[in-house]
Design an enzyme around this catalytic site. Sequence first.
Site: not given
Ligand code: G3I
Length: 455
Positions: A160, A202, A238, A265, A267
């Site tokens: 990105e 990517n 997405h 990715e 969806d």
């Molecule tokens: O694990 C912690 C947890 O301990 C805490 O309590 C909680 C509170 O916010 O956060 C948890 O972490 C989160 C993590 O996902 C696991 O669930 C983060 O806050 C959250 O920001 C994170 O989001 C991820 C996101 O990327 C970050 O920008 C998503 O799961 C993940 O699906 C998403 O994936 C991205 C790709 O990497 C790149 N392309 C876009 C895609 C969708 O945004």
Amino acid sequence: MNHRRALRAAVTVAVTGALAAAMTMTLTSTASAGTTLRASAAEKGRYFGAAVATGKLSTSVYATILNREFNSVVAENEMKWDATEPQQGRFSYTGGDRLVSHAQANGMSVRGHALLWHQQQPGWAQGMSGSALRNAAINHVTQVATHFRGKIHSWDVVNEAFADGGSGGRRDSNLQRTGNDWIEAAFRAARAADPGAKLCYNDYNTDGINAKSTGIYNMVRDFRSRGVPIDCVGFQSHLGTSLAGDYQANLQRFADLGVDVQITELDVMTGGNQANIYGAVTRACMNVSRCTGITVWGVRDCDSWRGSDNALLFDCNGNKKAAYTNVLNALNAGPAIPTDPPTDPPTDPPTDPPTDPPTVGCSASVSLNSWTGGFVATVKVTAGSAGTSGWNVGFTLPSGASVTNTWSATASGSTGTVRFTNVNYNGRLGAGQVTEFGFQGTGSASGVMPTCTAS
Ligand code: G3I
């Protein structure tokens, strides 16, 4: 970065005639129909993958679907920078290693996601800039790619890095502010650390021919022309309630640059079109011979970052949705990746002996990408009129300079006089033929002059 906003922007594209036609099309498959996504993709020489949170592997519905349907996995979060290097120089591979073990035990390949990204940087990196950040970032690439060496099918080396909107240019970020060459430096470091992994760029909102995808296309073309090691481009996909009519044409134009393409990715917003869009994306990939695999960003709707969009192939109880059936049918109906055609038998060798006696030798030139505290050197080796069966290039580095990574050559020494010898595939050059290798270092290499010796 607001993905939701980006997503909403991405979904405004109208449903096209091609997609409308696809919606009413009945797939009649004459191919031997696989009954799972993984079997059907594998029959066509491709993979079908899912993003995984390893914490869910102990949920039996989740693990049953994952192991039955998918032959590739990617960590949804656990190989990102914040997860793998929470403190500078202290690496943590627990989640990533667990995913790799699960994959190996279940016949799956692993996509690596993501070595460098402006998001999900650890706090210590967010506060850095300039050469300190550049060196830390390249060190991160080197360490993580080295740890997983030989276990990763494809790495998202950079994620990105291009801006949304009409500029077609780079996104502003702390990494971008270290200099425009940060992306190529990352790819070179990744190649040096894991020469067997395919190295991908990517991004999202690249689901058709638009300003952003064209900016990326121009970068890939430039990298290919200059020998920057890039092997693949990931299209996150997405998607909303429609699909760009030129989705497949966009994949194809990248493939025509000589890189693989992957849907990384996928969806899709729930609603009337969801199943059709899933089918259309799968068909587009199947129709591009360099489209080597599809990854969906999660297993069940409830596993998805998109929450109430219900964007995946299985409902929260683990039942297959209509979208699943369309993907399976499209995999079964699509062509296999063509295998290389048999090569023609050699023709008769030329009978005339060469007239002039060949001159032995080679020459070398170097181009430097430098920043304060570091550099990447790209070295061009040109064979003399006799060709080479091997070559050796020497440099005398200024004091304070040190080689940290080398690709497409083997280094001896790292400071002072350093020599680089060909590796097994690039030593033999025909008359006038050119090959490239490179190395990365700390300090300054300004003014270095290579000498070349052929054997
Ligand atoms: O694990 C912690 C947890 O301990 C805490 O309590 C909680 C509170 O916010 O956060 C948890 O972490 C989160 C993590 O996902 C696991 O669930 C983060 O806050 C959250 O920001 C994170 O989001 C991820 C996101 O990327 C970050 O920008 C998503 O799961 C993940 O699906 C998403 O994936 C991205 C790709 O990497 C790149 N392309 C876009 C895609 C969708 O945004």
